[in-house]
Scaffold this motif. Structure first.
Motif, mmCIF file in Angstrom:
data_model
loop_
_atom_site.group_PDB
_atom_site.id
_atom_site.type_symbol
_atom_site.label_atom_id
_atom_site.label_comp_id
_atom_site.label_asym_id
_atom_site.label_seq_id
_atom_site.Cartn_x
_atom_site.Cartn_y
_atom_site.Cartn_z
ATOM 1 N N ILE A 184 38.054 54.439 36.908
ATOM 2 C CA ILE A 184 37.542 53.775 35.705
ATOM 3 C C ILE A 184 36.041 54.034 35.602
ATOM 4 O O ILE A 184 35.376 54.219 36.634
ATOM 5 N N TRP A 215 30.320 43.091 34.326
ATOM 6 C CA TRP A 215 30.820 42.936 35.714
ATOM 7 C C TRP A 215 29.716 42.959 36.778
ATOM 8 O O TRP A 215 29.693 42.120 37.665
ATOM 9 N N TRP A 265 44.295 53.082 25.656
ATOM 10 C CA TRP A 265 45.322 52.103 26.034
ATOM 11 C C TRP A 265 44.974 50.829 25.303
ATOM 12 O O TRP A 265 43.857 50.684 24.814
ATOM 13 N N TRP A 300 39.407 56.692 32.859
ATOM 14 C CA TRP A 300 39.574 55.715 31.765
ATOM 15 C C TRP A 300 38.239 55.026 31.574
ATOM 16 O O TRP A 300 37.620 54.563 32.531
ATOM 17 N N TRP A 338 44.397 46.164 39.095
ATOM 18 C CA TRP A 338 43.054 45.736 39.444
ATOM 19 C C TRP A 338 43.200 44.997 40.766
ATOM 20 O O TRP A 338 43.674 43.878 40.790
ATOM 21 N N ASP A 398 40.506 51.082 39.859
ATOM 22 C CA ASP A 398 39.785 50.099 39.044
ATOM 23 C C ASP A 398 38.394 49.892 39.658
ATOM 24 O O ASP A 398 38.026 50.551 40.637
ATOM 25 N N ILE A 399 37.643 48.946 39.108
ATOM 26 C CA ILE A 399 36.213 48.834 39.443
ATOM 27 C C ILE A 399 35.877 48.678 40.927
ATOM 28 O O ILE A 399 34.722 48.845 41.298
ATOM 29 N N ASP A 437 36.050 52.026 30.123
ATOM 30 C CA ASP A 437 36.325 50.619 29.831
ATOM 31 C C ASP A 437 35.047 49.882 29.411
ATOM 32 O O ASP A 437 33.938 50.380 29.599
ATOM 33 N N MET A 438 35.235 48.695 28.898
ATOM 34 C CA MET A 438 34.161 47.756 28.525
ATOM 35 C C MET A 438 33.223 48.376 27.492
ATOM 36 O O MET A 438 32.054 48.014 27.398
ATOM 37 N N ARG A 460 39.206 52.147 26.127
ATOM 38 C CA ARG A 460 39.680 50.877 25.577
ATOM 39 C C ARG A 460 39.181 50.713 24.144
ATOM 40 O O ARG A 460 39.976 50.574 23.237
ATOM 41 N N HIS A 475 50.009 48.597 34.654
ATOM 42 C CA HIS A 475 48.701 48.096 35.107
ATOM 43 C C HIS A 475 48.735 46.579 35.087
ATOM 44 O O HIS A 475 49.299 45.990 34.168
ATOM 45 N N ASP A 482 43.932 44.428 27.430
ATOM 46 C CA ASP A 482 44.450 43.398 28.340
ATOM 47 C C ASP A 482 45.551 42.551 27.715
ATOM 48 O O ASP A 482 45.331 41.398 27.319
ATOM 49 N N PHE A 528 49.358 43.053 31.637
ATOM 50 C CA PHE A 528 48.167 43.053 32.500
ATOM 51 C C PHE A 528 47.885 41.651 33.038
ATOM 52 O O PHE A 528 47.779 41.429 34.237
HETATM 53 C C1 GLC Z 1 39.111 45.077 31.845
HETATM 54 C C2 GLC Z 1 40.137 46.158 31.585
HETATM 55 C C3 GLC Z 1 41.202 46.119 32.641
HETATM 56 C C4 GLC Z 1 40.549 46.274 34.010
HETATM 57 C C5 GLC Z 1 39.499 45.200 34.218
HETATM 58 C C6 GLC Z 1 38.706 45.402 35.502
HETATM 59 O O1 GLC Z 1 39.662 43.829 31.687
HETATM 60 O O2 GLC Z 1 40.698 46.029 30.309
HETATM 61 O O3 GLC Z 1 42.146 47.130 32.432
HETATM 62 O O4 GLC Z 1 41.515 46.180 35.008
HETATM 63 O O5 GLC Z 1 38.585 45.230 33.145
HETATM 64 O O6 GLC Z 1 38.047 46.607 35.501
#
Ligand code: GLC
Length: 682
Positions: free
Chosen positions: A234, A271, A418, A305, A169, A197-198, A307-308, A405, A479, A421, A454
């Motif tokens: 992601i 986020w 996976w 992937w 990240w 990542d984001i 996530d959230m 996740r 990661h 965190d 992580f």
């Molecule tokens: C969450 C994910 C992690 C990622 C982060 C930012 O914490 O589990 O893998 O890097 O969000 O997107």
């Protein structure tokens, strides 16, 4: 044998693929109580071990602790946690009597596995609408395979997803990705994928690209692809509330979002700030969400992937407002005493992932309005299913990498997972080792932890040991978000890492073969020793050695400052010590306890008698490897056959007979009609 019992009117989760007729009468083995909650009670005998529960804290034997199936975003996986990101309601009791239970419910379930009362297993369901399956078989392997047959075959990723993958990240621009790829190349460390990542998104809006930082995203994808590298972006579950953002506007216009009690789109903070959740439990919305991936698929992306998707809620308007009001009131008061200070702290601490917030929104399950908390554990599964179904509509022939996740059983058919965190803690390496077989029992075969950890800062020794275990896991991804860089070339002994990753690549023929065969036969790729050595009283309590595929045992190191460990060898085996693909030592080792030295740069594993490890010459990308020229290591006392599974790595015709290659071996000769094979010189 599987029996199915129905309580109330369960919400259909699509966890199982087999139609089992309903049984009448009492659920065997357990005492059922329907009081305030529906619960199942079992008296544990002293020798009973309890397995299963997939992604969870603690050991392979789950006795002694409480667990809760409640998909939860929580970054600190400390010993007091009772739930992680998943809901894997499959539990096996093995000892005095042997049976397994699967609770098919989308709601919360608590398992007190001899915690409050050392002799009692108590399973409590939040809802009284549950399907309960009881599975009885002759041994643990058969119990798991009967269960896995019930829930359907696990997801198989493309073959390149068995290569080494790098994430962080913190990669923010096109050049960041070029830089990482270049550094890996310069150090000669194999690599197949880089994760986005984001920060690649515009303001954390799923399915967008920040064009300032990625002006030529398409060009970057092509450039990486030409070099054999896959970019894996992601996708976050929450859709930012913002005029002008197409996905948001489309979702609002078509009523695709979850609603609050008044029928407004439910809003909460993740986020990007305020978000809406796509109502993926609705068939139309699911199709819509799945089709959003096309923006990236069209640009050549072939892995994602999710996530959230628990879904993670940082705060809701309601709870944030309460917290602000409290601050205002306390500010006026001035000094804080014990109660007001801790009250204030807890007000903010409980903003995130607050169970009460999951009662604030509703789904439209194809005409049926359901409050989210009743189906909470399905959300991540259905969001990921939306993606998988979208990929299938986009191109039904090609495998796309996908892992999530959040998960519940059923999702294993659509994707991998996976484990979220974790931290750069030795205890989390140990937890990673112990969790893998439990995940496999629940159908999650393509899985792995964030190698190196992580959260927090890793160190070279921890990274080495984690790689030495992670190299056996199907998903091998580094990661992190720590301050310290964790790319393998940032450590001082870069060459050690290069050798270890090369060894991983060398093992791909075996790992891939065993992985696909485990999927096809509903077997576990990672198994506790007790699955294989059912009559050996020594193995029952061994949780830090695992079987990997049919013929290999690993005994990883998970503690700092040790250069070896005690290994229980359950039968005569071949001990293989590898420093690099060229530096191999083998030695037969007799059944029994041994102290085995394991230097920091060595991988040691054990081959069962009359089994093979199949290798190929490593390259820096899986696509460049020659899977037709194979090498074997084995401890062969009689003529044997090994069924090697191999395919093109992309298409989905797993059942084609020419994917199976029989390798014949004696102690002096090895052959295969469809591949070139020879012994690897040691
Ligand atoms: C969450 C994910 C992690 C990622 C982060 C930012 O914490 O589990 O893998 O890097 O969000 O997107």
């Amino acid at each position: 044998m599987i029996q199915k019992f129905r309580f109330g009117e369960p919400i259909l989760s699509d966890s199982v693929v087999k139609d089992i007729p309903l049984s009448k009468g009492n659920v065997p083995y357990v005492q059922t109580k329907s009081e305030e909650n529906l619960s199942f009670h079992y008296d544990l005998a002293p020798e009973d071990a309890v397995y299963g529960l997939g992604e969870n804290m603690h050991g392979i034997n789950k006795r002694g602790f409480v667990y809760e199936s409640r998909c939860m975003d929580g970054a600190r996986h400390t010993d007091d946690r009772i739930s992680l990101y998943a809901a894997h309601n499959f539990i096996i009791v093995d000892g005095n009597r042997r049976f397994a239970m699967f609770l098919d419910t989308a709601s919360i379930v608590t398992y007190d596995v001899g915690n409050k009362n050392i002799d009692q297993l108590i399973i409590t369901c939040k809802t009284k609408d549950v399907d309960v399956y009881i599975i009885e078989e002759k041994d643990l392997v058969s119990i798991v395979s009967a269960f896995r047959e019930l829930i359907g075959k696990s997801y198989i990723p493309p073959k390149w997803a068995f290569g080494y993958q790098q994430s962080r990240w913190g990669y923010r621009t096109e050049d960041d990705f070029r830089e990482i790829a270049k550094n890996y190349k310069e150090h000669g460390i194999p690599l197949d994928a880089l994760y986005m990542d984001i920060d690649y998104m515009e303001e954390y809006e799923s399915f967008t690209i920040d064009r300032e930082k990625f002006p030529n995203f398409e060009g970057l994808v092509d450039e990486m692809k030409a070099d054999g590298l896959h970019l894996v972006p992601i996708i976050d579950a929450g859709i930012k509330v913002k005029q002008g953002y197409g996905v948001y506007e489309d979702g609002v216009a078509n009523d695709y979002f979850c609603k609050d009690k008044d029928g407004n789109n439910f809003k909460c903070g993740v986020w990007p700030g305020f978000c809406h959740f796509p109502d993926v439990l609705n068939t139309k919305t699911r199709a819509w969400f799945g089709d959003q991936y096309r923006v990236l698929l069209d640009k050549g992306i072939d892995g994602f992937w999710n996530d959230m998707n628990e879904p993670s809620i940082f705060y809701t308007q309601e709870r944030l407002q309460e917290a602000y009001t409290m601050v205002d009131e306390l500010r006026a008061q001035g000094e804080l005493d014990l109660h007001t200070y801790f009250g204030l702290r807890s007000k903010f601490q409980t903003l995130t992932s607050n169970p009460e917030d999951y009662k604030l929104f509703y789904h439209d399950m194809d005409g049926k309005k359901v409050r989210h908390d009743a189906v909470h554990n399905l959300f991540g599964y259905y969001l990921t299913r939306a993606a998988a179904e979208g990929f299938d509509r986009y191109n039904s022939e090609k495998r796309i990498l996908l892992f999530s996740r959040a998960s519940s059983i059923g999702m294993h058919r659509y994707s991998g997972i996976w484990t979220g965190d974790n931290h750069s803690w030795w205890s989390h390496l140990k937890m990673n080792i112990k969790m893998m077989p439990s995940l496999n029992m629940c159908g999650f075969l393509y899985s792995g932890a964030d190698l190196g950890g992580f959260g927090g800062d890793t160190n070279e020794e921890l990274m080495l040991r984690w790689i030495e275990f992670g190299m056996f896991a199907p998903l091998m991804r580094n990661h992190n978000q720590g301050r310290r860089d964790q790319e393998l070339y940032t450590f001082s002994h870069t060459n050690w890492f290069k050798n270890l990753i090369e060894l991983r690549y060398a093992m791909i023929p075996y790992l891939y073969s065993e992985f696909v065969k485990a999927v096809q036969t509903n077997a576990c790729f990672f198994r506790p020793l007790v699955f294989d050595y059912t009559k050996d009283p020594m193995v029952k309590e061994i949780e830090d050695q695992l079987m990997v595929g049919e013929g290999i045992m690993v005994a990883p190191i998970y503690e700092a400052n040790v250069r070896g460990r005690t290994v229980y060898v359950p039968e005569d085996m071949l001990m293989v010590r590898m420093r690099s693909y060229e530096e191999i030592q083998t030695e037969t080792i007799a059944k029994g306890m041994h102290y085995v030295s394991m230097a920091l740069d060595e991988v040691v594993f054990f081959i069962k008698k009359d089994h093979l490890m199949v290798l190929a010459e490593p390259k820096t990308r899986t696509r460049d490897m020659n899977f037709d020229q194979l090498y074997v290591l084995g401890y062969i006392t009689q003529p044997i056959q090994y069924q090697l599974y191999d395919d093109d790595g992309y298409s989905k015709q797993y059942d084609q007979p020419d994917n199976l290659h029989v390798v014949y071996a004696t102690s002096t000769e090895v052959s295969c009609a469809s591949k070139q094979v020879q012994f690897l010189k040691s």
